[in-house]
Every structure is written in C-alpha cells, then in structure tokens.
Scaffold this active site. Structure first.
Site, PDB file in Angstrom:
ATOM      1  N   ASN A   9       7.921  -1.446   3.011  1.00 38.68           N
ATOM      2  CA  ASN A   9       7.393  -2.063   1.798  1.00 38.68           C
ATOM      3  C   ASN A   9       8.583  -2.291   0.863  1.00 38.68           C
ATOM      4  O   ASN A   9       9.110  -1.340   0.296  1.00 38.68           O
ATOM      5  CB  ASN A   9       6.361  -1.105   1.172  1.00 38.68           C
ATOM      6  CG  ASN A   9       5.853  -1.586  -0.167  1.00 38.68           C
ATOM      7  OD1 ASN A   9       6.153  -2.708  -0.590  1.00 38.68           O
ATOM      8  ND2 ASN A   9       5.087  -0.752  -0.841  1.00 38.68           N
ATOM      9  N   LYS A  11       8.607  -3.811  -1.888  1.00 43.80           N
ATOM     10  CA  LYS A  11       8.210  -3.821  -3.306  1.00 43.80           C
ATOM     11  C   LYS A  11       8.842  -5.010  -4.034  1.00 43.80           C
ATOM     12  O   LYS A  11       8.983  -6.069  -3.468  1.00 43.80           O
ATOM     13  CB  LYS A  11       8.560  -2.469  -3.947  1.00 43.80           C
ATOM     14  CG  LYS A  11       7.999  -1.296  -3.131  1.00 43.80           C
ATOM     15  CD  LYS A  11       8.026   0.018  -3.838  1.00 43.80           C
ATOM     16  CE  LYS A  11       7.421   1.075  -2.906  1.00 43.80           C
ATOM     17  NZ  LYS A  11       7.258   2.381  -3.507  1.00 43.80           N
ATOM     18  N   HIS A  97      -2.294   0.022  -2.552  1.00 44.43           N
ATOM     19  CA  HIS A  97      -1.068   0.807  -2.712  1.00 44.43           C
ATOM     20  C   HIS A  97      -1.107   1.549  -4.046  1.00 44.43           C
ATOM     21  O   HIS A  97      -1.632   1.037  -5.033  1.00 44.43           O
ATOM     22  CB  HIS A  97       0.171  -0.099  -2.640  1.00 44.43           C
ATOM     23  CG  HIS A  97       1.436   0.702  -2.633  1.00 44.43           C
ATOM     24  ND1 HIS A  97       2.021   1.156  -3.785  1.00 44.43           N
ATOM     25  CD2 HIS A  97       2.179   1.176  -1.610  1.00 44.43           C
ATOM     26  CE1 HIS A  97       3.093   1.879  -3.461  1.00 44.43           C
ATOM     27  NE2 HIS A  97       3.215   1.901  -2.152  1.00 44.43           N
ATOM     28  N   GLU A  99       0.925   2.025  -6.357  1.00 50.11           N
ATOM     29  CA  GLU A  99       1.441   1.326  -7.549  1.00 50.11           C
ATOM     30  C   GLU A  99       0.439   0.292  -8.060  1.00 50.11           C
ATOM     31  O   GLU A  99       0.360   0.025  -9.255  1.00 50.11           O
ATOM     32  CB  GLU A  99       2.811   0.710  -7.224  1.00 50.11           C
ATOM     33  CG  GLU A  99       3.880   1.788  -7.178  1.00 50.11           C
ATOM     34  CD  GLU A  99       4.935   1.600  -6.099  1.00 50.11           C
ATOM     35  OE1 GLU A  99       5.147   0.468  -5.650  1.00 50.11           O
ATOM     36  OE2 GLU A  99       5.547   2.617  -5.710  1.00 50.11           O
ATOM     37  N   GLU A 170      -0.757   8.162   1.528  1.00 51.83           N
ATOM     38  CA  GLU A 170       0.456   8.255   0.723  1.00 51.83           C
ATOM     39  C   GLU A 170       0.168   9.094  -0.523  1.00 51.83           C
ATOM     40  O   GLU A 170      -0.333   8.564  -1.524  1.00 51.83           O
ATOM     41  CB  GLU A 170       0.907   6.859   0.286  1.00 51.83           C
ATOM     42  CG  GLU A 170       1.237   5.932   1.424  1.00 51.83           C
ATOM     43  CD  GLU A 170       2.143   4.799   0.955  1.00 51.83           C
ATOM     44  OE1 GLU A 170       3.301   4.781   1.359  1.00 51.83           O
ATOM     45  OE2 GLU A 170       1.690   3.962   0.155  1.00 51.83           O
ATOM     46  N   GLY A 176       8.432   7.613  -3.774  1.00 50.02           N
ATOM     47  CA  GLY A 176       9.619   7.292  -4.569  1.00 50.02           C
ATOM     48  C   GLY A 176      10.215   8.498  -5.282  1.00 50.02           C
ATOM     49  O   GLY A 176      11.069   8.350  -6.158  1.00 50.02           O
ATOM     50  N   SER A 215       8.418   9.043   0.546  1.00 49.91           N
ATOM     51  CA  SER A 215       9.756   9.622   0.745  1.00 49.91           C
ATOM     52  C   SER A 215      10.117   9.827   2.223  1.00 49.91           C
ATOM     53  O   SER A 215      10.791  10.803   2.571  1.00 49.91           O
ATOM     54  CB  SER A 215       9.918  10.910  -0.058  1.00 49.91           C
ATOM     55  OG  SER A 215       9.834  10.622  -1.450  1.00 49.91           O
ATOM     56  N   GLY A 236       9.111   2.925   1.629  1.00 49.51           N
ATOM     57  CA  GLY A 236       9.568   2.111   0.499  1.00 49.51           C
ATOM     58  C   GLY A 236      11.081   2.126   0.407  1.00 49.51           C
ATOM     59  O   GLY A 236      11.777   1.364   1.077  1.00 49.51           O
ATOM     60  N   GLY A 237      11.618   3.030  -0.413  1.00 47.43           N
ATOM     61  CA  GLY A 237      13.054   3.064  -0.706  1.00 47.43           C
ATOM     62  C   GLY A 237      13.952   2.979   0.521  1.00 47.43           C
ATOM     63  O   GLY A 237      14.902   2.183   0.548  1.00 47.43           O
TER      64      GLY A 237
HETATM   65  P1  PGA Z   1       8.903   5.585  -0.785  1.00 43.45           P
HETATM   66  O1  PGA Z   1       7.658   4.595  -1.009  1.00 43.45           O
HETATM   67  O2  PGA Z   1       9.210   5.578   0.688  1.00 43.45           O
HETATM   68  O3  PGA Z   1      10.010   5.006  -1.612  1.00 43.45           O
HETATM   69  O4  PGA Z   1       8.470   6.942  -1.237  1.00 43.45           O
HETATM   70  C1  PGA Z   1       6.581   4.585  -0.117  1.00 43.45           C
HETATM   71  C2  PGA Z   1       5.591   3.518  -0.520  1.00 43.45           C
HETATM   72  O5  PGA Z   1       5.497   3.193  -1.709  1.00 43.45           O
HETATM   73  O6  PGA Z   1       4.880   2.958   0.330  1.00 43.45           O
END
Ligand code: PGA
Length: 251
Positions: A9, A11, A97, A99, A170, A176, A215, A236-237
C-alpha cells in the site's frame, strides 16, 4: 493451493516518475516469484495509468486501488469509480483501511457498500479491519472485529468467494508505528477472524485469505507469514522501496 497474497500500500507517496521506477525495479527483483506467492501493489490514482501496465506484465503480480466510490458514474466530485480503475488494469481494491476509517471518517456502512459494489463491478476486494489501542485495552477486540466483519460483508454473504475476497487484519496501533503485533496477538486475532468468516460465509470462509498488516518489515515477515491463518501481508512503509518489499515478498 492457497497462494500467499503479498500486498503493498503506497498510500499518498511517490510522484509518477518515482512510482514507475519503483514498479520496474520491483518486477525485476521478483523475477523468480515462487509459485505460492501473489503480489499486489496499490499506488495512488495519479500513477495508475503508468504503473499498472508495468506491474501486470509480470505473471502473479497485480495492481490495486487504495479506495474508490461505490457508484458506476455520476456527480461525485473528487471520487473515482471501479470501472475507471479497471480500465487502467487495476483488478483489486482495498476497503476500510484504518486511515480511511480514522482519518477520513468512513463508517462501517459505507465500507460495506464499497465491498459489495466493488465485488459486483468485478474488483477483487480486500476488507481491512482492526482495533485501536483503546479498544484493545478495553478488551473489545472481538466486538470490534465482529462489527467490522459483519457490516463489511453484509452485502456479499452469498456472493463472495475465496478468489474475490480477502480480509486484512491490521491493528490500528501497529500501523506505521514500528510496533508490530506479536505472534500470539496475531494468532489469536486471525483465529477469531477465521471463525467469524466460517460462520458468516459457511462455504468459503475456511478458504478466504486473511492478511496481517501493521509494521511488517523484511526482518519480521518470514515469521508472520508462517503463523496459522496468516495468508499474506499488507505492507505500507516497507513497501515503498522495491528492495525492501521484494525481501518481504520472498521471505
Ligand atoms: P505499515 O502500514 O506497514 O506502514 O505499518 C500498513 C498499512 O497501512 O496497510
């Protein structure tokens, strides 16, 4: 064979040029994609046109949307329809998601409509669920996951299949933050999600993939994907760099 779904992802990161460069590097690093892995990358809308063809030229590699609006077309300023995305080579989409739930204020009912509309339009959907740290401390994990699953899947109980639907657990506190959920926390949540899926979707529930997100990094991915009821990851990251995401995919 149930393939692991290894999803990225991106983002709201990357220019079109950066997205193209990362996608090209990723496809070349994944030259020897194992038979039991599928890859999904969800870039911003702005780069779908350029990035989807690069990703989808590789067998087992797909492009997905981070969001869409549940209507075929219409006066929905600022929104994007599934058909518009599918026309660019996008085959999957996320819904719910954290967010979008917690920053953009999306409610369970809208998320449920997105899952139903997306599936009906021909997208493969990934419903994201997870508790906040406050809900966890209050002992409400199962209550929250039940509510998010029941409302998210309300419109697809007789139509969703293991091919067209996945669920991503999640925990919001792990997204994050660098604070990955521990194996026992993942095992317990995924076992609970599996049991809910089996009761909501008696035919398909045992086979629907449950991804873990929050993470995930190259150094913890191998442990996570070998846990019971973990059928992939949503990253994500650590998905923003081709090198680190490819290490996760191949973990
Ligand atoms: P992250 O994000 O791997 O940066 O923790 C996961 C996500 O938002 O799907």
């Amino acid at each position: 064979m149930k393939k692991l779904l290894m999803a990225a992802n991106w983002k709201m990161y990357k220019s079109v040029e950066e997205g193209v460069a990362t996608a090209k590097e990723l496809v070349s690093l994944l030259d020897k994609l194992p038979e039991d892995r599928e890859v999904l990358v969800c870039p911003s809308f702005t780069m779908m046109h350029s990035v989807c063809p690069i990703l989808t030229q590789k067998a087992g590699c797909h492009a997905g949307a981070q969001n869409f609006y549940p209507a075929a077309q219409g006066a929905f300023t600022g929104e994007v329809a599934p058909e518009q995305l599918m026309g660019l080579g996008c085959t999957h989409a996320l819904a719910g998601h954290s967010e979008r739930r917690h920053v953009l204020g999306e409610m369970d009912e809208l998320i449920g409509r997105k899952v139903a509309f997306g599936l009906d339009a021909g997208l493969k959907m990934i419903l994201c669920i997870g508790e906040t740290i406050v809900e966890r401390r209050l002992g409400q994990i199962e209550e929250v996951l039940t509510r998010q699953l029941e409302s998210g899947l309300a419109g697809v109980l007789s139509t969703a299949t293991a091919e067209s639907l996945a669920v991503a657990y999640e925990p919001v506190w792990a997204i994050g933050t660098g604070e990955v959920a521990g194996p026992d926390e993942i095992l317990a949540a995924h076992a609970f999600v599996r049991s809910k899926l089996e009761s909501l979707l008696p035919k398909e529930g045992a086979h629907i993939r449950i991804l873990y997100g929050g993470s995930v990094k190259p150094d913890n991915a191998a442990t996570i994907i070998r846990l019971d009821n973990v059928d992939g990851v949503l990253v994500g990251g650590a998905s923003l760099k081709a090198d680190s995401f490819s290490q996760i995919v191949l973990a």
